[in-house]
Structures are given as structure tokens and as C-alpha cells.
Design a protein around this motif. Structure first.
Motif, PDB file in Angstrom:
ATOM      1  N   SER A  47       0.828  -1.204   0.000  1.00 17.89           N
ATOM      2  CA  SER A  47       0.000   0.000   0.000  1.00 17.89           C
ATOM      3  C   SER A  47       0.868   1.263   0.000  1.00 17.89           C
ATOM      4  N   GLN A  48       0.374   2.278  -0.649  1.00 19.78           N
ATOM      5  CA  GLN A  48       0.961   3.621  -0.645  1.00 19.78           C
ATOM      6  C   GLN A  48       2.436   3.634  -1.088  1.00 19.78           C
ATOM      7  N   TYR A  51       2.839   6.946  -2.854  1.00 20.27           N
ATOM      8  CA  TYR A  51       1.955   7.992  -2.312  1.00 20.27           C
ATOM      9  C   TYR A  51       2.668   9.346  -2.261  1.00 20.27           C
ATOM     10  N   SER A  70      -3.617  -0.743  -1.336  1.00 14.37           N
ATOM     11  CA  SER A  70      -4.423   0.471  -1.454  1.00 14.37           C
ATOM     12  C   SER A  70      -3.554   1.709  -1.634  1.00 14.37           C
ATOM     13  N   GLN A  71      -4.080   2.670  -2.337  1.00  8.96           N
ATOM     14  CA  GLN A  71      -3.478   3.998  -2.506  1.00  8.96           C
ATOM     15  C   GLN A  71      -2.063   3.935  -3.100  1.00  8.96           C
ATOM     16  N   GLU A  74      -1.694   7.277  -5.089  1.00  9.11           N
ATOM     17  CA  GLU A  74      -2.475   8.439  -4.661  1.00  9.11           C
ATOM     18  C   GLU A  74      -1.607   9.693  -4.619  1.00  9.11           C
ATOM     19  N   SER A 108      -7.937   3.437  -8.799  1.00  8.75           N
ATOM     20  CA  SER A 108      -7.228   4.684  -8.510  1.00  8.75           C
ATOM     21  C   SER A 108      -7.216   5.583  -9.736  1.00  8.75           C
ATOM     22  N   TYR A 128     -10.633   5.640  -1.427  1.00 13.72           N
ATOM     23  CA  TYR A 128      -9.595   6.635  -1.737  1.00 13.72           C
ATOM     24  C   TYR A 128      -9.205   6.685  -3.217  1.00 13.72           C
ATOM     25  N   SER A 131      -9.210  10.278  -3.890  1.00 12.81           N
ATOM     26  CA  SER A 131      -8.964  11.073  -2.687  1.00 12.81           C
ATOM     27  C   SER A 131      -7.626  11.804  -2.679  1.00 12.81           C
ATOM     28  N   GLN A 133      -6.045  14.212  -3.870  1.00 14.78           N
ATOM     29  CA  GLN A 133      -5.207  14.406  -5.044  1.00 14.78           C
ATOM     30  C   GLN A 133      -4.522  15.766  -5.073  1.00 14.78           C
TER      31      GLN A 133
END
Length: 205
Positions: A47-48, A51, A70-71, A74, A108, A128, A131, A133
Motif C-alpha cells: 500500500s501507498q 503515495y 491500497s493507494q 495516490e 485509482s 480513496y 482522494s 489528489q
């Protein structure tokens, strides 16, 4: 390791073919990072991973990658090219928007700006997905998401899916049966919201 290169000042990264897994937060907040090449045999991203790498311009996801946390991307506002191998069994992309292989899940949309029309193949907008951004307004050239068309195919909207954006209006169709926490929160420009679904998410706005 997780957070292996967190926040370091690097512009270009080459991922050798020997790398199979990239752990969570590996390149998070590498705000000078512009290009990532290689990584053709990466099987999973945590995840991330990227990011808030808001200068990142391109990313390749190979045929071996079967798991994405996830993310992943992002707040990658400058992303111009997101390439997913046509042989990848789980993921696909349209422009810089990452989807499940069958386009039923929008995962995403890191550099989406202006008004975005969600494809009518989508039934789930992941947590997200849009989200954050304009993270801390760090990129002065990024205007963010000002509008979105949610089709009647959508049933699930995840936590924070459209949060921290620049939406001025939003319409949630009656097809939506699940709305996650903070789905549209921190849209300070929001003027109108039309909720046709039978559910209201916790801290929705």
C-alpha cells in the motif's frame, strides 16, 4: 522493506528484474521522483508505495503483478502514463486510471482533473480512488476533480473515495447501496449534493 526509500531526494529509479515484491510506503513522499523504469517481474505492490510522489510521470505494471495494495499512486498528480501489461490477469488501465481487469472496479485515478465520467462498466469505486489528489496543495498546477458523473452501474463507493477534492456538485444515483466513511468529505467547494440512494455514509460530507 516497508518505507525503504521513504522521502528520499531521488529523480529516477530503476527496478531490476530480480525484484518480486515492493513493500508498503517504499517510495512514499519522494517528491522529486519523476521516472520509474523496470519492475517487469514485480508480483506485488504494498500500500501507498508511491503515495505523494507528485512529480511521477509514468509507471509500468507488468504481467506478473497480481496484487496491488491500497493507494498505490495516490496524489501522483503529474502522472501522464500508466501502462498495465495486456497479459496482466488482474489489472488494466484507461489513461492514468487503474481498474480491475474487467473494468468493474475503479481502483485509482491519481491525475484526474476537471470533470470525470466514470465508465458504466464500474460497479465499485474503491476506497480513496480519487482522494487527496491535491495533497497539502503542494502542486500549484493541479486543479483537482471539479465534477464527476457516477453511472447507475455503481453500487459501492468506498471510504474517502472522493474526499479532499474540489468537487462543486455531486449526484449519487439510486443504484448505490453502500457508501463508505468520509466518501465526499473535505470538498470545500461543494455547493450542491443530490443523494438518490437509500443509504447515507458516515461523515459522508
Amino acid at each position: 522493506q516497508s518505507s525503504a526509500f521513504y522521502g528520499i531526494n531521488v529523480r529516477h529509479v530503476i527496478i531490476p528484474n530480480s525484484v518480486k515484491k515492493i513493500f508498503s510506503n517504499a517510495f512514499r513522499n519522494c517528491q522529486s521522483l519523476e521516472t520509474v523504469t523496470g519492475g517487469y517481474r514485480v508480483e506485488s505492490f504494498g500500500s501507498q508505495v508511491f503515495y505523494n510522489c507528485w512529480r511521477l510521470k509514468s509507471l509500468y505494471i507488468g504481467s506478473s503483478c497480481t496484487s496491488i495494495g491500497s493507494q498505490l499512486i495516490e496524489a501522483c498528480h503529474a502522472l501522464e502514463t500508466l501502462t498495465v501489461s495486456s497479459s496482466n490477469p488482474n489489472y488494466a488501465a484507461i489513461g492514468t486510471v487503474l481498474f480491475s481487469k474487467d473494468y468493474s472496479v475503479l481502483i485509482s485515478a491519481p491525475s484526474t482533473s476537471g470533470h470525470y465520467i466514470i465508465p458504466d462498466t464500474v460497479n465499485t469505486v474503491e476506497s480513496y480512488a480519487f482522494s487527496n489528489q491535491n495533497y497539502n496543495n503542494i502542486d500549484p498546477n493541479y486543479i483537482g476533480l471539479t465534477g464527476v458523473t457516477i453511472p447507475s452501474s455503481v453500487q459501492d463507493i468506498g471510504d474517502g473515495a472522493f474526499s479532499n477534492q474540489n468537487l462543486t456538485s455531486v449526484t449519487v444515483p439510486s443504484s448505490v447501496t453502500s457508501i463508505g466513511r468520509n466518501a465526499f468529505s473535505f470538498n470545500d467547494s461543494l455547493i450542491t449534493a443530490e443523494i438518490n440512494s437509500a443509504v447515507i455514509g458516515s461523515s459522508m460530507f
